[in-house]
Design an enzyme around this catalytic site. Sequence first.
Site, PDB file in Angstrom:
ATOM      1  CB  SER A   1      -1.037   0.185   1.059  1.00  0.00           C
ATOM      2  OG  SER A   1      -1.607  -1.006   1.112  1.00  0.00           O
TER       3      SER A   1
ATOM      4  CG  ASP B   1       7.479   0.191   4.688  1.00  0.00           C
ATOM      5  OD1 ASP B   1       8.261   1.451   5.746  1.00  0.00           O
ATOM      6  OD2 ASP B   1       8.554  -0.541   4.071  1.00  0.00           O
ATOM      7  CG  PHE B   2       4.180  -1.571  10.661  1.00  0.00           C
ATOM      8  CD1 PHE B   2       3.773  -1.017  11.435  1.00  0.00           C
ATOM      9  CD2 PHE B   2       3.753  -2.229   9.298  1.00  0.00           C
ATOM     10  CE1 PHE B   2       2.708  -0.781  11.867  1.00  0.00           C
ATOM     11  CE2 PHE B   2       2.210  -2.059   9.482  1.00  0.00           C
ATOM     12  CZ  PHE B   2       2.224  -1.251  10.838  1.00  0.00           C
ATOM     13  NE  ARG B   3       9.452  -5.051  11.572  1.00  0.00           N
ATOM     14  CZ  ARG B   3       7.514  -5.087  12.186  1.00  0.00           C
ATOM     15  NH1 ARG B   3       6.973  -4.924  10.944  1.00  0.00           N
ATOM     16  NH2 ARG B   3       6.888  -5.283  13.133  1.00  0.00           N
TER      17      ARG B   3
ATOM     18  CG  ASN C   1      -1.250  -4.472   4.135  1.00  0.00           C
ATOM     19  OD1 ASN C   1      -0.020  -4.570   4.951  1.00  0.00           O
ATOM     20  ND2 ASN C   1      -0.988  -4.639   2.809  1.00  0.00           N
TER      21      ASN C   1
ATOM     22  CG  ASP D   1      -3.845  -0.815   3.503  1.00  0.00           C
ATOM     23  OD1 ASP D   1      -5.105  -2.123   3.276  1.00  0.00           O
ATOM     24  OD2 ASP D   1      -3.197  -0.741   3.356  1.00  0.00           O
TER      25      ASP D   1
ATOM     26  CG  HIS E   1      -0.812  -8.310  12.289  1.00  0.00           C
ATOM     27  ND1 HIS E   1      -0.166  -7.749  11.409  1.00  0.00           N
ATOM     28  CD2 HIS E   1      -1.153  -9.444  12.436  1.00  0.00           C
ATOM     29  CE1 HIS E   1       1.177  -9.264  11.257  1.00  0.00           C
ATOM     30  NE2 HIS E   1       0.178  -9.473  11.593  1.00  0.00           N
TER      31      HIS E   1
ATOM     32  CD  GLU F   1      14.096  -5.157   2.620  1.00  0.00           C
ATOM     33  OE1 GLU F   1      13.612  -4.008   1.378  1.00  0.00           O
ATOM     34  OE2 GLU F   1      13.136  -4.993   3.331  1.00  0.00           O
TER      35      GLU F   1
ATOM     36  CB  CYS G   1       5.921  -4.726  -4.960  1.00  0.00           C
ATOM     37  SG  CYS G   1       4.523  -3.846  -3.674  1.00  0.00           S
TER      38      CYS G   1
HETATM   39  P1  OAD Z   1       7.221  -4.307   7.048  1.00  0.00           P
HETATM   40  O1  OAD Z   1       7.543  -2.580   7.326  1.00  0.00           O
HETATM   41  O2  OAD Z   1       8.170  -4.506   8.052  1.00  0.00           O
HETATM   42  O3  OAD Z   1       8.112  -4.138   6.386  1.00  0.00           O
HETATM   43  C1  OAD Z   1       7.754  -3.501   4.878  1.00  0.00           C
HETATM   44  C2  OAD Z   1       8.595  -4.536   3.717  1.00  0.00           C
HETATM   45  O4  OAD Z   1       7.800  -3.544   2.329  1.00  0.00           O
HETATM   46  C3  OAD Z   1       9.711  -3.940   3.725  1.00  0.00           C
HETATM   47  O5  OAD Z   1      10.932  -4.888   2.720  1.00  0.00           O
HETATM   48  C4  OAD Z   1      10.298  -3.066   2.420  1.00  0.00           C
HETATM   49  O6  OAD Z   1      11.592  -2.992   1.782  1.00  0.00           O
HETATM   50  C5  OAD Z   1       9.058  -3.569   1.525  1.00  0.00           C
HETATM   51  N1  OAD Z   1       8.808  -2.713   1.042  1.00  0.00           N
HETATM   52  C6  OAD Z   1       8.725  -1.112   0.983  1.00  0.00           C
HETATM   53  N2  OAD Z   1       7.471  -0.379  -0.573  1.00  0.00           N
HETATM   54  C7  OAD Z   1       7.681  -1.306  -1.053  1.00  0.00           C
HETATM   55  C8  OAD Z   1       7.551  -1.224  -2.196  1.00  0.00           C
HETATM   56  N3  OAD Z   1       6.342   0.688  -2.664  1.00  0.00           N
HETATM   57  N4  OAD Z   1       7.136  -2.433  -3.071  1.00  0.00           N
HETATM   58  C9  OAD Z   1       8.026  -3.603  -2.561  1.00  0.00           C
HETATM   59  N5  OAD Z   1       8.506  -3.420  -1.535  1.00  0.00           N
HETATM   60  C10 OAD Z   1       7.965  -2.523  -0.855  1.00  0.00           C
HETATM   61  O7  OAD Z   1       5.947  -4.207   6.606  1.00  0.00           O
HETATM   62  P2  OAD Z   1       5.073  -5.891   7.441  1.00  0.00           P
HETATM   63  O8  OAD Z   1       5.713  -6.784   6.947  1.00  0.00           O
HETATM   64  O9  OAD Z   1       3.747  -5.155   6.768  1.00  0.00           O
HETATM   65  O10 OAD Z   1       1.636  -5.309  12.418  1.00  0.00           O
HETATM   66  O11 OAD Z   1       4.982  -6.008   8.758  1.00  0.00           O
HETATM   67  C11 OAD Z   1       4.537  -6.803   9.370  1.00  0.00           C
HETATM   68  C12 OAD Z   1       3.794  -6.253  10.700  1.00  0.00           C
HETATM   69  O12 OAD Z   1       4.346  -5.580  11.665  1.00  0.00           O
HETATM   70  C13 OAD Z   1       2.510  -5.321  10.424  1.00  0.00           C
HETATM   71  O13 OAD Z   1       1.025  -5.754   9.917  1.00  0.00           O
HETATM   72  C14 OAD Z   1       2.231  -4.174  11.943  1.00  0.00           C
HETATM   73  C15 OAD Z   1       3.654  -4.360  11.648  1.00  0.00           C
HETATM   74  O14 OAD Z   1       3.626  -4.604  13.069  1.00  0.00           O
HETATM   75  C16 OAD Z   1       1.115  -4.761  14.039  1.00  0.00           C
HETATM   76  O15 OAD Z   1       0.687  -3.766  13.882  1.00  0.00           O
HETATM   77  C17 OAD Z   1       0.584  -6.420  14.257  1.00  0.00           C
END
Ligand code: OAD
Length: 636
Positions: free
Chosen positions: A334, A341-343, A429, A431, A449, A564, A588
């Site tokens: 998204s 995103d988060f990380r 997600n 959202d 989640h 990555e 993506c």
């Molecule tokens: P993360 O923020 O941990 O990871 C997002 C991943 O998507 C990273 O590897 C980014 O490099 C990649 N990314 C970002 N933008 C991108 C794009 N446009 N195209 C391709 N890749 C992209 O997010 P999640 O893995 O979803 O949980 O995090 C998992 C859970 O951690 C979430 O559901 C949330 C969070 O804490 C809770 O709140 C319980």
Amino acid sequence: MSEQNEKPAPPSEAATSVAAAATASSSNEENTKDDATIAAWWNAMEQLTSVFGFSQEVAQQAVEAVGVDVTQAYNYILDNNLAADKGGPVVPIQDCPHVKEHVRLLPHQLPHPKSATCHYNAEQKDSKDQKGQAKSEILQDGTCPPGENWLCLQCAAVGCSRYVNAHGVVHYEESVKEDGGEDGAGHCIAASLADLSVWCHACQAYLRHPDLDPLIKKLEQLKFDSDEDSEAETNNEQVIFENEQVAITADVEKLRDTKSSDNEEVDSMSTQHDEETENVGRGIPFIFDGLVEAEAPPITYPFGSLPTDLKGVADFIQSENCKSIVVLAGAGMSVVSGIPDFRSHGGLYDTLDPSLLTASDVEREAMRADPTAALEQGMFIQNPLPCLELMRPFILGTRDQQWKATLAHRFVELLHSKTGKLKRLYTQNIDGLEGQCTKLPRDKVVAVHGSMDQCHCAICGTTSDFNRFCDQVQSNIKDITQADPTAPKESTPVRCQVCNFAAVKPTIVLFRSPLPQEFFQRAPEDILEVDLLIVIGTSLAVAPVNTLVYRVPQTALRVVVNREPVGYRLGMMYGQDAKRDYFAQGDCDRGLLDLMTHLGWLEDLAPLMDSLPQASSDMLKDRLAEVTGTSNSETK
Ligand code: OAD
Ligand code: ZN
């Protein structure tokens, strides 16, 4: 078991006074303290009733006596004989990660459930000493008295239950010390020879797993047949007992026979092992250690050779060998629509500034050390404001339908409508964009989640009107981004209309709180026959949903579309070492647009141009022009 699913009764006066006493010194402080105490009460009741299976009455009696510490309450119940120890969580888990490595027995190697007795020999003092005095009297021949016995599904050792002398547990603990195996979990999986339930010492939970089915079926068969036999033979209990003693020896002999005829080399390993066992004075011999390590048969992958490009992935999607596809998505999906995103750099955790949030020094320190603390269930119940302040823009944005589905969302939608092969989208997600903006049927999506578009009370569970909640968030919660001039300067909590606690939140899953049941209901079945797992925009950092990547069949192709590479710690391998993992690096939307181009879906995307986020829409426009240009020049 029915009472397990009922909500615990509200705190009795006595329990509330226990809770009140705990905070008596600070009773005039902010309400959230009281809320936290009451929440702890609910939590303890909930765990004692639904996790450990005690009745509400018993749970309440314990909490009133010793307070809300679940371990203490649990011990109190057992010490006072208020109920039987169920040995841990009574709801079987279905995703124990230890089954593959630690269940090694084959059905024909199982002992007779009715005749097996504890292999522990009291003469071998070491393990007894470690555990202190034996609980039940040791019989004259040095063996444990009859009772429930547990069969180690790795080595076929039999150990008595914790109500006898706990030698099943001794066996497990010693195996961990000796050589826990790659994951260090030791001989952790055992079957009760009384009720044939299966327990994992490492997970501390009962299990259900398809790999266990043939073993349990065989044990059932043996047990059922022997029930009939013994009924027919005699009704004298004492005689049966003696017969059983004979049968045990015969069974152990039989097991050893099977072993030697099966594999000579392996047998010598076992002898050596048994000798070592004696040398270290271990209580229970590890009968089958290393015996049934079968050569892994070569794997035939339905995708043939690993794709080297997205065209190869597209070909597999369209081939007959690919019948069932699961998508696992995360925040990256998204990002292009404007939700961080988060990380990542610039993500929610990276930009989180605890000094902007309404929190105590200790709470701020916790968030500084680990930003996920802001999204912990415990933190929310103690102080809901940091979470609501962080989430304010997303809660209001969800209400205002501020974001658009991306090309990645459209890919999943088309995967369903064009191929009919989408088994499920598991999205982390919150959202809700796939529900709000696409025609993907509701039952194709599991929001592991939770989602932002509803709300409930974290204390009493009552759901409330989402629009009303949004109005309250807008008027009560400050805007840390300072984009909304109408936002208050200071935050005040949003209270539940039913229980009045400041605990209303969007129906998202906070850390250390359970995932929706739907995940546990759907996943075990969905993953069984997956041919292709597509992972989109996730760091795969969060369990248990990330376990899907290793729970799909070994033959499944795993395609990761992400900025990555991810999932190394979950056993994914890219590049030269890759066997079944294909990595499409980059954003993506771009990767999936390429894939959709190969799949020939561009004309399905064209009408969606205006409903895409600007960047995605521009990308699609360029692609359509390119393709038309190419085909024009081709036709010339
Ligand atoms: P993360 O923020 O941990 O990871 C997002 C991943 O998507 C990273 O590897 C980014 O490099 C990649 N990314 C970002 N933008 C991108 C794009 N446009 N195209 C391709 N890749 C992209 O997010 P999640 O893995 O979803 O949980 O995090 C998992 C859970 O951690 C979430 O559901 C949330 C969070 O804490 C809770 O709140 C319980
Ligand atoms: Zn409530």
